[in-house]
Structures are given as C-alpha cells and as structure tokens.
Scaffold this active site. Structure first.
Site, PDB file in Angstrom:
ATOM      1  N   LEU A 179      15.669   5.561  21.332  1.00  0.00           N
ATOM      2  CA  LEU A 179      16.208   6.863  21.737  1.00  0.00           C
ATOM      3  C   LEU A 179      17.609   7.022  21.181  1.00  0.00           C
ATOM      4  CD1 LEU A 179      15.027   7.372  25.449  1.00  0.00           C
ATOM      5  CD2 LEU A 179      14.212   8.538  23.389  1.00  0.00           C
ATOM      6  N   HIS A 180      17.857   6.402  20.023  1.00  0.00           N
ATOM      7  CA  HIS A 180      19.184   6.525  19.420  1.00  0.00           C
ATOM      8  C   HIS A 180      19.143   7.610  18.347  1.00  0.00           C
ATOM      9  CE1 HIS A 180      23.218   4.871  18.976  1.00  0.00           C
ATOM     10  NE2 HIS A 180      23.104   5.338  17.750  1.00  0.00           N
ATOM     11  N   CYS A 209       8.023   2.054   6.319  1.00  0.00           N
ATOM     12  CA  CYS A 209       6.847   2.254   7.189  1.00  0.00           C
ATOM     13  C   CYS A 209       6.713   3.653   7.770  1.00  0.00           C
ATOM     14  CB  CYS A 209       6.892   1.242   8.332  1.00  0.00           C
ATOM     15  SG  CYS A 209       6.534  -0.419   7.790  1.00  0.00           S
ATOM     16  N   LYS A 232      18.613   1.265   7.384  1.00  0.00           N
ATOM     17  CA  LYS A 232      19.161   0.741   8.633  1.00  0.00           C
ATOM     18  C   LYS A 232      19.982  -0.493   8.265  1.00  0.00           C
ATOM     19  CE  LYS A 232      15.531  -2.369  10.086  1.00  0.00           C
ATOM     20  NZ  LYS A 232      14.603  -2.707  11.157  1.00  0.00           N
ATOM     21  N   THR A 255       0.875  -1.183   0.000  1.00  0.00           N
ATOM     22  CA  THR A 255       0.000   0.000   0.000  1.00  0.00           C
ATOM     23  C   THR A 255       0.910   1.230   0.000  1.00  0.00           C
ATOM     24  OG1 THR A 255      -0.104  -0.145   2.423  1.00  0.00           O
ATOM     25  CG2 THR A 255      -1.940  -1.087   1.196  1.00  0.00           C
ATOM     26  N   LYS A 305       5.939   6.659   5.314  1.00  0.00           N
ATOM     27  CA  LYS A 305       4.648   6.471   4.632  1.00  0.00           C
ATOM     28  C   LYS A 305       3.487   6.549   5.640  1.00  0.00           C
ATOM     29  CE  LYS A 305       3.756   2.012   3.487  1.00  0.00           C
ATOM     30  NZ  LYS A 305       2.526   1.416   3.989  1.00  0.00           N
ATOM     31  N   GLU A 309      12.248  -4.744   9.672  1.00  0.00           N
ATOM     32  CA  GLU A 309      13.106  -5.324   8.642  1.00  0.00           C
ATOM     33  C   GLU A 309      14.437  -5.714   9.274  1.00  0.00           C
ATOM     34  OE1 GLU A 309      13.404  -3.279   4.910  1.00  0.00           O
ATOM     35  OE2 GLU A 309      11.304  -2.681   5.009  1.00  0.00           O
ATOM     36  N   ARG A 312      14.424   2.158   0.707  1.00  0.00           N
ATOM     37  CA  ARG A 312      13.242   3.020   0.626  1.00  0.00           C
ATOM     38  C   ARG A 312      13.280   4.106   1.706  1.00  0.00           C
ATOM     39  NH1 ARG A 312       8.457  -1.222   0.445  1.00  0.00           N
ATOM     40  NH2 ARG A 312      10.040  -2.504   1.444  1.00  0.00           N
TER      41      ARG A 312
HETATM   42  C1  UDX Z   1       9.240  -0.224  11.654  1.00  0.00           C
HETATM   43  C2  UDX Z   1       8.563  -0.664  12.967  1.00  0.00           C
HETATM   44  O1  UDX Z   1       9.559  -0.865  13.974  1.00  0.00           O
HETATM   45  C3  UDX Z   1       7.747  -1.929  12.734  1.00  0.00           C
HETATM   46  O2  UDX Z   1       7.051  -2.274  13.921  1.00  0.00           O
HETATM   47  C4  UDX Z   1       6.741  -1.648  11.612  1.00  0.00           C
HETATM   48  O3  UDX Z   1       5.956  -2.763  11.339  1.00  0.00           O
HETATM   49  C5  UDX Z   1       7.489  -1.216  10.349  1.00  0.00           C
HETATM   50  O4  UDX Z   1       8.282  -0.073  10.646  1.00  0.00           O
HETATM   51  P1  UDX Z   1      11.411  -0.912  10.286  1.00  0.00           P
HETATM   52  O5  UDX Z   1      10.980   0.109   9.287  1.00  0.00           O
HETATM   53  O6  UDX Z   1      11.889  -2.225   9.773  1.00  0.00           O
HETATM   54  O7  UDX Z   1      10.211  -1.227  11.301  1.00  0.00           O
HETATM   55  O8  UDX Z   1      12.618  -0.282  11.104  1.00  0.00           O
HETATM   56  P2  UDX Z   1      12.962   0.211  12.577  1.00  0.00           P
HETATM   57  O9  UDX Z   1      14.005  -0.656  13.143  1.00  0.00           O
HETATM   58  O10 UDX Z   1      11.744   0.436  13.368  1.00  0.00           O
HETATM   59  O11 UDX Z   1      13.667   1.611  12.238  1.00  0.00           O
HETATM   60  C6  UDX Z   1      13.040   2.597  11.444  1.00  0.00           C
HETATM   61  C7  UDX Z   1      13.959   3.787  11.210  1.00  0.00           C
HETATM   62  O12 UDX Z   1      14.199   4.472  12.419  1.00  0.00           O
HETATM   63  C8  UDX Z   1      15.345   3.413  10.665  1.00  0.00           C
HETATM   64  O13 UDX Z   1      15.732   4.361   9.675  1.00  0.00           O
HETATM   65  C9  UDX Z   1      16.233   3.480  11.887  1.00  0.00           C
HETATM   66  O14 UDX Z   1      17.570   3.742  11.575  1.00  0.00           O
HETATM   67  C10 UDX Z   1      15.591   4.639  12.637  1.00  0.00           C
HETATM   68  N1  UDX Z   1      15.848   4.617  14.085  1.00  0.00           N
HETATM   69  C11 UDX Z   1      15.342   3.613  14.858  1.00  0.00           C
HETATM   70  C12 UDX Z   1      16.567   5.647  14.677  1.00  0.00           C
HETATM   71  O15 UDX Z   1      17.057   6.568  13.996  1.00  0.00           O
HETATM   72  N2  UDX Z   1      16.759   5.621  16.030  1.00  0.00           N
HETATM   73  C13 UDX Z   1      16.250   4.642  16.824  1.00  0.00           C
HETATM   74  O16 UDX Z   1      16.454   4.709  18.055  1.00  0.00           O
HETATM   75  C14 UDX Z   1      15.532   3.602  16.226  1.00  0.00           C
END
Ligand code: UDX
Length: 445
Positions: free
Chosen positions: A258-259, A268, A329, A88, A271, A160, A336
């Site tokens: 909190l990073h 996700c 990440k 979606t 979007k 992911e 994306r």
């Molecule tokens: C996220 C949600 O965690 C998941 O529950 C949902 O279903 C899909 O979206 P994902 O997109 O795989 O999962 O990645 P996630 O590990 O949550 O990180 C998302 C983004 O936030 C990344 O770019 C990551 O680098 C960033 N991030 C995450 C930070 O900059 N600091 C953090 O402390 C955590």
C-alpha cells in the site's frame, strides 16, 4: 532423498533456484546456452546484482553439489528432475513469448533416457504445462521412442532484491501436479521447506499457472488502488500514509503493498497483467479490472511528469532535471519496465537535459538513453539542476544531505515520487517539495 536436478536457464529465476536447490542437498547442474554466462559462473561471477547470492553460489560450487554446463543434453540425461527456468518475455501484443520454452521441450524430448519430472518454473499462460506434456508425448511418438515422464507446474514468487531470502522462506510452494509419482519426487526436492512447515499447495497445472497470474495481478491492482487514492488524497488535503496505515489495520486488507509511488514496474507485474488480459480475451472472459490497472499505471507515470513540469513553471525547455533512481525498485540493477524509462523519455521530449544517478542501474540505463548524463554520485546529478525527481527508494536517497543538495542545485525543487523524505525537514531547508498523496488541508480551514 536428495535428487539429481538439471536447471535450464541461469537467469534470475533459474540461478536462484539452482543455488537454493543445491543448498537443500540436491545435486544440481545448471545449464544455459550463453557460453560467457556459464564461463563466468564457473569462475564464481553472478551475471546480475542480487544481495546474498554470491555466498550461496560459492558454498555450493565448493561442496560439489552445484556445477554449470552449456551442454543441456548432458545435464538433462543425468537428471531425475528437470527445471525449466527460461524467460517468457512479453511480446508487442501482450502475449508471453514461449519460443524459449518450446526449444527446451525439444531438447528434453531428445534426451529423455529414463523417467523424469519436468518442472516448469517459467511464468507461462494457462494451459501451457498441459501443452508441454502433449508436445513431449508427440515428439517421443514421432521419434518412435518410449519414455515415462510427468510435468509439474511450480511457479516462482521471488521478489528481486530479496530473491535468495524468498527462495528459502516462501509464503507457500505451489505445485500443479497430477501423479502420485511426481508428487513424491517434488516432496523430496523440497524436503527442506517441508521441514520448516512451508505450506504446500497441491493442485492441477492450470490452477498453479493461474495462481501466479492472479497473485501478481492482485498486487499490481493493490498498488494501483493506493496510487489512485494517493492522487485523491493529494487533491483533497489528506495524508495517504495515515490512510494506508489505517486501512492496513484491517486484517482483511493488510498493510503490505500500500505504498504509493510513480507506478509499478519490473519484469513481472507489467508483463503478467498484459498476459492475463490476453488470456481473458482468448477464453472470452472479461478482464476489465486488470485492463484498467494497466492503463492507470501508465497514467501514474505521466502524472509524475506533469507534476514535475508544473513545479518547474510549466515548461522544461532547456531546463536541467536531476533524476535519482533509475531501477524499478531498490536493491536491483534491473530497469525492465522501470517508471524511470517513460518518465525520462518524456522529460527529454519536453526539451529537458537529464542528469541521473543510480547505485546499480546506470550501466543498463545508459544503453537505452545514451543522451542522459550518468553521474558518479547524487551531488554530481544535482549540480546545476532546476529540480530533482526521486524515482527509486534506495536507502542512500533517504538520508540525502539536503544542505549540500541545496548548495549545488540551481533551483531547490524536489518531486519525491516515493515519499522518502520528511516534507517538513525538506521545506525547512528552503526547498519546494512535493511527494505523492501527501496533501495538506486547504488553507484557513
Ligand atoms: C514481483 C512479485 O512480488 C513476485 O512475487 C513475483 O514473483 C515477481 O514480481 P518484483 O517484480 O521483484 O516481484 O518486485 P516487487 O517488490 O513486488 O515490486 C514490484 C513493483 O511494485 C516495483 O516497481 C515497486 O516499486 C512497486 N511497488 C511495490 C509499489 O509501488 N508499491 C508497493 O507498495 C509495493
């Protein structure tokens, strides 16, 4: 009792659900319109990088519990439960594009030969599950057919790179369902999770849909919050890691997410936050907090560009920038909405040459940026560079050989947007170093 399941869509969400549900003991047919993808899966080829999935795929195909087809109709007719797991994507205006879901609903209607539970795993705006139900009813009526069905909203929360683990160890399973009959079916489907005491949240479909958006928007806001605090810490001479640690000791806050970094990305958060703002507009409800999160996240990426430009003397014309990390990440090949996209575009626009490395993301990235030199390893990317930007938290960059790096770079300058390196060690090797939110107390105080 195990169930006969059809999963429609073999992307990230659909394929992990298909192998996981088969591993629970269900009989699963996974279908997709993409013939090459299905052909590859039949031969055991996973179409994306995700740690751990290969073993589960092989095990369940070999046991006969998991099979693949391009014939969606056949898959649906044989199933008691049909999972919708198609994409979606966000559109230009921020709204989710539901055309794939709509197409699948038409195919389900045409193949509804007995009672089935239709489970929507795709992330869809509030009210979509009810629309699916009404559309199915209308399609059956138009075809002068009668068939019983229920629609259940079952959002996914997979991360992911950790998707397989998350499927088997969810924090919670959310089920938006309105009939006792479908509740019983879903209890059977997820029996294994029940056995390990995963909390089940039973609610109406609208609540389930909003749980997904609210969770993602909250996490996006949490990251944005710490990014802004990091920027302030940097200016004021404070250390964001100590701040985050101390904040996290408060049980109400928790230390996770909190990073600080260059801004969140991925399939996700960007979007879903956009879609939530659109949903708020549609219902006439103020979503200004989420709107601000979106804007602040874009600003964070540009802040990284300004910091890097400043470190290189204010002008990037004819400078060579090394970029380590392109994916949004680590542990994924997904680029994306990766911060690297906006940051690299800005570096190129400012006249820099870009030499990049990423353990998994280079094939995807070079399709978007053919002008970026994609390198075999980090040292090829660093060779002759006037500075390096660390953009993704891959483990191999944490242990970067600084001696070797210093020898191949033209200027020893590092912008570490993920705070992977130890500033003291890096500086001891003669580098000019900046992280995010790692301020130093003003001199002489
Ligand atoms: C996220 C949600 O965690 C998941 O529950 C949902 O279903 C899909 O979206 P994902 O997109 O795989 O999962 O990645 P996630 O590990 O949550 O990180 C998302 C983004 O936030 C990344 O770019 C990551 O680098 C960033 N991030 C995450 C930070 O900059 N600091 C953090 O402390 C955590």
């Amino acid at each position: 009792m195990s169930k006969k399941i059809c999963v429609i869509g073999t992307g990230y969400v659909g394929l992990i659900a298909a192998v996981g549900l088969a591993d629970f003991g269900n009989e699963v047919i996974a279908s997709d319109v993409d013939e090459r993808k299905i052909e590859g899966l039949k031969q055991g080829r996973v179409p994306f990088y995700e740690p751990g999935i290969q073993g589960y795929l092989e095990r369940n195909v070999n046991s006969g519990r998991l099979s693949f087809t391009t014939d969606q109709g056949r898959g649906i007719r044989r199933a008691e439960v049909v999972f919708i797991a198609v994409g979606t994507p966000g559109q230009e205006d921020g709204q989710a594009d539901l055309s794939l879901v709509e197409q699948v609903v038409e195919i389900i209607a045409a193949n509804l030969n007995a009672y089935k539970v239709i489970v929507c795993k795709s992330t869809v705006p509030i009210g979509t599950n009810r629309k699916i139900k009404n559309r199915l009813k209308a399609l059956l009526k138009a075809a002068d057919r009668e068939a019983e069905f229920d629609v259940v909203s079952n959002p996914e929360f997979l991360r992911e790179g950790r998707g397989v683990y998350d499927f088997f160890h969810p924090d919670r399973t959310v089920l938006g369902c309105e009939s006792e009959r479908s509740r019983q079916v879903m209890t059977d489907v997820y029996r294994t999770l029940n056995l390990i005491s995963t909390p089940f949240v039973w609610c109406n479909p609208e609540t389930a849909e909003l749980i997904k958006y609210a969770s993602n928007a909250f996490l996006a806001a949490k990251i944005t919050f710490i990014n802004q605090m990091a920027n302030l810490a940097e200016a004021a001479g404070a250390d964001i890691h100590v701040i985050a640690k101390a904040m996290g000791m408060d049980g109400r806050i928790s230390p996770k997410f909190l990073h600080p970094g260059p801004g969140y990305g991925g399939s996700c958060f960007p979007k879903d936050t956009q879609a939530l703002v659109k949903t708020g507009e549609a219902w006439g409800v103020d979503m200004s907090l989420i709107r601000t999160v979106i804007e602040a996240n874009e600003e964070q990426k540009m802040r990284m560009v300004r910091k890097f430009t400043g470190l290189l003397g204010g002008d990037l014309t004819n400078k060579t920038a090394a970029v380590l990390g392109l994916t949004f990440k680590s542990e994924t090949d997904d680029i994306r909405e990766s911060p690297a996209i906006k940051i690299v575009a800005a570096l190129l626009k400012a006249g820099a040459r870009v030499q990049a490395h990423d353990p998994q993301g280079m094939a995807n990235f070079s399709r978007l940026f053919p002008e970026v030199k994609c390198c075999q390893d980090e040292f090829e990317a660093l060779a002759g560079a006037d500075g390096v930007l660390l953009l993704t938290e891959w483990n191999e960059y944490r242990s970067l050989d600084l001696h070797k790096a210093g020898n191949v770079m033209r200027e020893k300058i590092i912008l570490d947007t993920r705070n992977l390196l130890d500033p003291r060690e890096v500086r001891a090797w003669g580098f000019v170093y900046q992280g995010v939110g790692r301020g130093e107390a003003p001199a002489g105080q």
